[in-house]
Scaffold this motif. Structure first.
Motif, PDB file in Angstrom:
ATOM      1  N   ALA A 106      -3.965  -5.691  14.773  1.00  0.00           N
ATOM      2  CA  ALA A 106      -4.254  -4.761  13.674  1.00  0.00           C
ATOM      3  C   ALA A 106      -2.942  -4.440  12.965  1.00  0.00           C
ATOM      4  N   LEU A 107      -2.858  -4.770  11.677  1.00  0.00           N
ATOM      5  CA  LEU A 107      -1.616  -4.652  10.930  1.00  0.00           C
ATOM      6  C   LEU A 107      -1.773  -3.721   9.723  1.00  0.00           C
ATOM      7  N   ALA A 108      -0.647  -3.214   9.247  1.00  0.00           N
ATOM      8  CA  ALA A 108      -0.658  -2.249   8.146  1.00  0.00           C
ATOM      9  C   ALA A 108      -0.635  -2.909   6.776  1.00  0.00           C
TER      10      ALA A 108
ATOM     11  N   PRO B 197      12.678  -2.637   5.990  1.00  0.00           N
ATOM     12  CA  PRO B 197      11.707  -3.486   5.288  1.00  0.00           C
ATOM     13  C   PRO B 197      11.529  -4.863   5.914  1.00  0.00           C
ATOM     14  N   ASP B 198      12.470  -5.274   6.753  1.00  0.00           N
ATOM     15  CA  ASP B 198      12.346  -6.568   7.419  1.00  0.00           C
ATOM     16  C   ASP B 198      11.474  -6.490   8.670  1.00  0.00           C
ATOM     17  N   LEU B 199      11.127  -5.267   9.092  1.00  0.00           N
ATOM     18  CA  LEU B 199      10.356  -5.094  10.316  1.00  0.00           C
ATOM     19  C   LEU B 199       8.931  -4.617  10.081  1.00  0.00           C
ATOM     20  N   ASP B 200       8.704  -3.830   9.027  1.00  0.00           N
ATOM     21  CA  ASP B 200       7.354  -3.299   8.842  1.00  0.00           C
ATOM     22  C   ASP B 200       7.058  -3.011   7.372  1.00  0.00           C
ATOM     23  N   PRO B 201       5.779  -3.007   7.011  1.00  0.00           N
ATOM     24  CA  PRO B 201       5.387  -2.767   5.620  1.00  0.00           C
ATOM     25  C   PRO B 201       5.820  -1.411   5.074  1.00  0.00           C
TER      26      PRO B 201
ATOM     27  N   TYR C 108       9.201  -1.937   3.277  1.00  0.00           N
ATOM     28  CA  TYR C 108       9.241  -2.502   1.927  1.00  0.00           C
ATOM     29  C   TYR C 108       8.364  -1.713   0.965  1.00  0.00           C
ATOM     30  N   ARG C 109       7.348  -1.022   1.456  1.00  0.00           N
ATOM     31  CA  ARG C 109       6.569  -0.163   0.564  1.00  0.00           C
ATOM     32  C   ARG C 109       7.402   1.031   0.074  1.00  0.00           C
ATOM     33  N   THR C 110       8.307   1.509   0.911  1.00  0.00           N
ATOM     34  CA  THR C 110       9.200   2.583   0.478  1.00  0.00           C
ATOM     35  C   THR C 110      10.058   2.118  -0.694  1.00  0.00           C
ATOM     36  N   LEU C 111      10.572   0.899  -0.618  1.00  0.00           N
ATOM     37  CA  LEU C 111      11.361   0.360  -1.728  1.00  0.00           C
ATOM     38  C   LEU C 111      10.502   0.216  -2.979  1.00  0.00           C
TER      39      LEU C 111
ATOM     40  N   PRO D  79      -2.108  -1.825  -3.259  1.00  0.00           N
ATOM     41  CA  PRO D  79      -2.592  -0.622  -2.580  1.00  0.00           C
ATOM     42  C   PRO D  79      -2.536  -0.815  -1.071  1.00  0.00           C
ATOM     43  N   VAL D  80      -2.139   0.206  -0.351  1.00  0.00           N
ATOM     44  CA  VAL D  80      -2.014   0.109   1.104  1.00  0.00           C
ATOM     45  C   VAL D  80      -3.372  -0.226   1.719  1.00  0.00           C
ATOM     46  N   ALA D  81      -3.404  -1.268   2.532  1.00  0.00           N
ATOM     47  CA  ALA D  81      -4.648  -1.668   3.194  1.00  0.00           C
ATOM     48  C   ALA D  81      -4.331  -2.193   4.592  1.00  0.00           C
ATOM     49  N   TYR D  82      -5.081  -1.695   5.581  1.00  0.00           N
ATOM     50  CA  TYR D  82      -4.929  -2.132   6.967  1.00  0.00           C
ATOM     51  C   TYR D  82      -5.965  -3.206   7.286  1.00  0.00           C
ATOM     52  N   GLY D  83      -5.548  -4.201   8.052  1.00  0.00           N
ATOM     53  CA  GLY D  83      -6.468  -5.263   8.424  1.00  0.00           C
ATOM     54  C   GLY D  83      -6.366  -5.579   9.903  1.00  0.00           C
ATOM     55  N   ALA D  84      -7.429  -6.187  10.427  1.00  0.00           N
ATOM     56  CA  ALA D  84      -7.445  -6.561  11.848  1.00  0.00           C
ATOM     57  C   ALA D  84      -8.166  -7.883  12.016  1.00  0.00           C
ATOM     58  N   VAL D  85      -7.822  -8.580  13.088  1.00  0.00           N
ATOM     59  CA  VAL D  85      -8.485  -9.832  13.429  1.00  0.00           C
ATOM     60  C   VAL D  85      -8.677  -9.876  14.935  1.00  0.00           C
ATOM     61  N   ALA D  86      -9.839 -10.359  15.360  1.00  0.00           N
ATOM     62  CA  ALA D  86     -10.100 -10.596  16.783  1.00  0.00           C
ATOM     63  C   ALA D  86      -9.791 -12.055  17.078  1.00  0.00           C
TER      64      ALA D  86
END
Length: 327
Positions: A114-116, A174-178, A181-184, A276-283
């Motif tokens: 599950a990612l941001a 920004p190299d580790l999490d969204p 880079y979203r802050t930038l 727009p910020v969107a979270y997604g997941a995969v099984a």
């Protein structure tokens, strides 16, 4: 003048009694950090823990389901998701870029990811499908217990005390999490919105960039007066915060074209664009124990209780979804 709130009226009400205090969060974070220290590099700044009783693997509920998740989902999964499923979970949290790399490089093999940022399912973690299950927005958290924090909360433009050297601003890598880079992206959008050229360059301080969990710890302990975080994080932890304009906070789907002008190049070579910020997941496994947990993860109302926004159309599926997982 931006609105300052403790929590978010837009997403829930009456959460003061159930919110996590700063001291309570530090205690919990310390416990999770101690539990996850073995076998996890400190440089990754992740959190590892068993959500629910691991003894469930022996009492007929089956093998724990492993979930690799964005750090901003930590409390939602450890509290809300735990209550929504009848089996044990094993949750590990990192910045989403780091989590995607761990799977892509074969260093982790979780049942669910599950990612941001759903863009990460195109690269570095390439998957045939994913489910989009929650949205969020950026806010500016400040410490009302410090004079510097109060200046930010009372300012007509939250960044003026920072520019004046009266408050310290922290952000994630920004190299580790969204969130990083979203802050930038948000700072560049704010530069246009407030007609303040060069705002990002003026505010960005390389020495005040931290992995997500380190940023929260430093803010909690008063090392930083201000931090750019997700609204859900501010709601979960009871931070006083400044709500940003929709043109800046990356939380308004109707402004997708404006956000798309922003871009950041990851060290791996992929380019991420503003959205727009969107979270997604995969099984990653198609069996009943994983499917049941995945259903609860992407469709659970528990997310709203933790400050996430849940559009009526969610969860939305993209790609070739295994039949057993699209319920």
């Amino acid at each position: 003048m931006p609105t300052q709130r403790s929590g978010s009226d837009r997403f829930r009400s009456g959460d003061d009694a159930s919110g996590v205090t700063r001291r309570g969060f530090l205690t919990a974070a310390g416990a999770v950090g101690a539990a996850g220290a073995t076998g996890v590099s400190a440089a990754l700044s992740g959190c590892v823990g068993s959500v629910g009783s691991v003894a469930g693997a022996e009492d007929g509920s089956g093998e724990p389901v492993s979930v690799l998740a964005a750090g901003s989902l930590q409390l939602a999964f450890s509290e809300g998701l735990r209550a929504a499923v009848d089996r044990s979970l094993r949750v590990e949290c990192h910045g989403s870029v780091t989590a995607a790399r761990l799977v892509d490089e074969g260093k982790r093999d979780p049942d669910i990811v599950a990612l941001a940022d759903t863009a990460l399912f195109d690269g570095p973690l390439a998957t045939d499908w994913h489910a989009e299950f929650a949205t969020n927005a950026l806010v500016v958290a400040y410490d009302e217990e410090s004079a510097a924090g109060r200046r930010v909360g009372e300012a007509d433009r939250w960044f003026d005390p920072v520019l004046a050297g009266e408050a310290t601003l922290g952000r994630t890598d920004p190299d580790l999490d969204p969130l990083g880079y979203r802050t930038l992206f948000a700072l560049d959008l704010a530069s246009e919105y407030y007609d303040r050229p060069g705002l990002r360059k003026a505010l960005v301080e390389p020495r005040q960039v931290y992995p997500e969990t380190s940023l929260l710890s430093r803010f909690e302990t008063g090392d930083l007066d201000v931090a750019v975080v997700y609204r859900s994080m501010a709601v979960d932890r009871g931070y006083d915060h400044v709500e940003l304009p929709a043109a800046v906070d990356l939380g308004d789907p109707s402004r997708a074209d404006e956000y798309a002008a922003m871009r950041y190049d990851l060290p791996s070579g992929e380019t991420v664009r503003g959205a727009p910020v969107a979270y997604g997941a995969v099984a990653r496994r198609d069996d009943d124990r994983v499917a049941e947990t995945f259903d609860a993860l992407v469709a659970g109302d528990y997310l709203a209780d933790h400050g996430f926004a849940l559009p009526e159309s969610y969860p939305e599926y993209s790609g070739d979804v295994p039949r057993g997982l699209r319920r």
